[in-house]
Scaffold this motif. Structure first.
Motif, PDB file in Angstrom:
ATOM      1  N   PHE A 255      35.341  45.256  42.596  1.00 30.08           N
ATOM      2  CA  PHE A 255      35.383  44.465  41.367  1.00 30.08           C
ATOM      3  C   PHE A 255      33.982  44.261  40.783  1.00 30.08           C
ATOM      4  O   PHE A 255      33.792  44.320  39.561  1.00 30.08           O
ATOM      5  CB  PHE A 255      36.042  43.108  41.625  1.00 30.08           C
ATOM      6  CG  PHE A 255      37.542  43.173  41.728  1.00 30.08           C
ATOM      7  CD1 PHE A 255      38.297  43.723  40.707  1.00 30.08           C
ATOM      8  CD2 PHE A 255      38.192  42.692  42.847  1.00 30.08           C
ATOM      9  CE1 PHE A 255      39.676  43.792  40.792  1.00 30.08           C
ATOM     10  CE2 PHE A 255      39.580  42.758  42.943  1.00 30.08           C
ATOM     11  CZ  PHE A 255      40.323  43.300  41.910  1.00 30.08           C
ATOM     12  N   VAL A 259      34.046  46.174  37.455  1.00 29.88           N
ATOM     13  CA  VAL A 259      34.682  45.292  36.468  1.00 29.88           C
ATOM     14  C   VAL A 259      33.705  44.322  35.818  1.00 29.88           C
ATOM     15  O   VAL A 259      33.677  44.183  34.585  1.00 29.88           O
ATOM     16  CB  VAL A 259      35.839  44.501  37.118  1.00 29.88           C
ATOM     17  CG1 VAL A 259      36.460  43.532  36.108  1.00 29.88           C
ATOM     18  CG2 VAL A 259      36.907  45.451  37.653  1.00 29.88           C
ATOM     19  N   SER A 279      42.241  33.830  37.152  1.00 33.98           N
ATOM     20  CA  SER A 279      42.679  34.672  38.258  1.00 33.98           C
ATOM     21  C   SER A 279      42.743  33.884  39.566  1.00 33.98           C
ATOM     22  O   SER A 279      43.687  34.027  40.356  1.00 33.98           O
ATOM     23  CB  SER A 279      41.719  35.863  38.400  1.00 33.98           C
ATOM     24  OG  SER A 279      42.106  36.703  39.455  1.00 33.98           O
ATOM     25  N   LEU A 305      38.904  39.271  42.277  1.00 30.76           N
ATOM     26  CA  LEU A 305      38.485  39.357  40.880  1.00 30.76           C
ATOM     27  C   LEU A 305      37.914  38.028  40.403  1.00 30.76           C
ATOM     28  O   LEU A 305      36.871  37.980  39.735  1.00 30.76           O
ATOM     29  CB  LEU A 305      39.666  39.766  40.002  1.00 30.76           C
ATOM     30  CG  LEU A 305      39.401  39.827  38.499  1.00 30.76           C
ATOM     31  CD1 LEU A 305      38.349  40.890  38.174  1.00 30.76           C
ATOM     32  CD2 LEU A 305      40.687  40.093  37.728  1.00 30.76           C
TER      33      LEU A 305
END
Length: 394
Positions: A255, A259, A279, A305
Motif C-alpha cells: 500500500f 497507493v 478504511s 490501507l
C-alpha cells in the motif's frame, strides 16, 4: 527522493526491525512472569508515559542542536533498554527496561522532522510513505526472526538481537547520516507541558493535533489488544502471531509503495487522509465477526490501507502547518499527544477485552477513528469553501 532519504530510511528500517520483535512477543513475555493481561496494558502505558514527557523535549532539542545528536542519544537509550529486557529476572525489571527506553525515545518525531527538512512540502506525503515502507520492511522481518529465535532459544536471545540491531543503528547514524539542523526561524522556548499547551491554542495546529490524538486513541487501543484478539478469536500462539504480523507488514509495504503517493497526488493529502480513516473504521466494524483465519485475512487490507494513508498524511499535514523553525517541537508535541493514547488506552482496551470481549473493544477503536474522520471531513469541506471562485471569461 529515495537517494536523499536513503540514510534515514536505512536507520529507520534497522531500528524498527529490532522494535518489531517486541510487538507480538511482549504480551506472552509478561504472562511468562505470571502477570495478567491487564499488566500488559499497564506496561505499554508506562512506556508511553515516559515518551509523553520526553518527545517534546527531544523534538525541541533537535530544532536547536540538530537531529543527528538527538537520534544518537535515543539509540543509546534503546540499546540499554533492550539489554535490560533480555536479562530481566522479574516483571519489575521489565518495567524498568521499558522506562529507560521510553525516556530516551525521540526517534519518531525527530525522524519525521529530519525527513520534512529534506523534501519539498508537496512531496512530504510521499516521503513519509517511504518512511512507512522502511517501517513495514522492519515489521516483516522482525516478527518472523523473533518467532524463530524464540522457538529455538527463548526470550533472551530474541531481545539481545534487538539490542544488537540498535547498536547497528547507532553506528550507522554516527558514520553515515548527514546532519540536518532545522532552518533558522522563530523557535519556541517552551518545552514539555508548556509546549503542548501553547501548540493546542494555535488556530492552525489545534484541529490537526486533536485529530491526531483521536486517531492515536483508537490505534493504541487496538495495538494493545491485537495479539490478544488473535489469541482469543483464532487460537494463535506467539509464533503464529509473529508470522501474522510479518504478513501484515508485507501488505503495508504494498500500500505504501503503490497507493499512498499516487492517491495523495491525485486527490490531495487531506482527502487521502480521510480515505485512510474511513478504511480503518470499516475494519473495526468487521473484526468482531472474523472468527477464522480466512475471514480475518480478508479484513486486513482495510486496516493496512488505513494505516498506510493515515501514518503518511498526518505528519505531512502537521509539518505543513508548523512554523519553519519549530517542526521538531511540533512533531514532538504530536508524538507526546500520541503517547497520551499509549498511556490511557492499553489499560482500558485490555480490561474491556477481558471483561466484555472483542466487539466492545473494537467499538472503542472505531469511535475514536470516527472522530478523526469527522474532523478531517470538516477540514476538507472548509478548504473547499475557501478556494476562490473560478472567473468566467467574458
Amino acid at each position: 527522493m529515495f537517494a536523499t532519504l536513503f540514510p534515514i530510511l536505512g536507520i529507520t528500517f534497522i531500528d524498527i526491525l529490532g522494535f518489531s520483535i517486541l510487538i507480538p512477543i511482549m504480551p506472552y513475555y509478561v504472562e511468562h512472569f505470571g502477570a495478567s493481561k491487564v499488566v500488559v496494558g499497564v506496561l505499554f502505558s508506562t512506556f508511553a508515559a515516559c515518551q509523553f514527557v520526553a518527545a517534546p523535549l527531544w523534538g525541541h532539542l533537535s530544532d536547536r542542536i540538530g537531529r543527528k545528536a538527538v537520534l544518537i542519544v535515543s539509540q543509546i537509550g534503546a540499546t540499554v533498554g533492550w539489554t535490560m529486557l533480555a536479562f530481566a529476572p522479574s516483571i519489575v525489571w521489565v518495567f524498568a527496561a521499558r522506562i529507560v527506553e521510553g525516556a530516551s525515545g525521540g526517534n519518531i518525531s525527530v525522524t519525521q522532522a529530519y525527513v520534512s527538512d529534506r523534501v519539498a512540502p508537496a512531496q512530504r506525503a510521499r516521503a513519509f510513505a517511504w518512511v512507512g515502507v522502511a517501517f513495514s520492511c522492519g515489521i516483516v522481518i522482525g516478527p518472523a526472526a523473533g518467532a524463530l529465535l524464540l522457538a529455538r532459544y527463548g526470550y533472551t536471545i530474541a531481545f539481545l538481537l534487538a539490542a544488537a540491531l540498535q547498536v547497528v543503528t547507532l553506528v550507522t547514524t554516527i558514520l553515515f547520516l548527514p546532519e540536518q539542523v532545522a532552518a533558522k526561524g522563530e523557535t519556541s522556548e517552551a518545552i514539555a507541558f508548556r509546549e503542548i499547551i501553547r501548540s493546542l491554542v494555535e488556530p492552525v495546529l489545534t484541529p490537526l493535533l486533536v485529530q491526531k490524538l483521536a486517531y492515536s486513541l483508537g490505534l493504541y487501543a487496538w495495538f494493545a489488544v491485537f495479539a490478544l484478539v488473535l489469541q482469543v478469536q483464532l487460537g494463535f500462539g506467539v509464533v503464529q502471531t509473529s508470522y501474522f504480523f510479518a504478513a501484515f507488514g508485507v501488505l503495508s509495504i504494498i500500500f505504501q509503495l503503490g497507493v499512498v503517493g499516487r492517491l495523495a497526488d491525485r486527490i490531495g493529502v487531506r482527502a487521502a487522509s480521510n480515505v485512510g480513516f474511513a478504511s480503518m473504521v470499516a475494519f473495526f466494524a468487521i473484526v468482531p465477526f472474523a472468527r477464522d483465519l480466512t475471514a480475518f485475512a480478508w479484513t486486513m487490507p482495510l486496516f493496512g490501507l488505513g494505516m498506510a494513508l493515515s501514518n503518511a498524511t498526518i505528519p505531512a499535514l502537521l509539518t505543513d502547518a508548523a512554523p519553519e523553525g519549530m517542526r521538531g517541537s511540533i512533531l514532538g508535541v504530536g508524538s507526546s499527544l500520541e503517547s497520551i493514547s499509549g498511556i490511557v488506552m492499553p489499560v482500558i482496551a485490555t480490561a474491556v477485552l477481558a471483561l466484555y470481549g472483542t466487539p466492545w473493544t473494537t467499538s472503542i477503536c472505531a469511535t475514536f477513528v470516527c472522530l478523526a474522520l469527522a474532523l478531517g471531513l470538516v477540514a476538507q469541506r472548509r478548504a473547499t469553501l475557501a478556494l476562490p471562485e473560478p472567473v468566467e471569461a467574458e
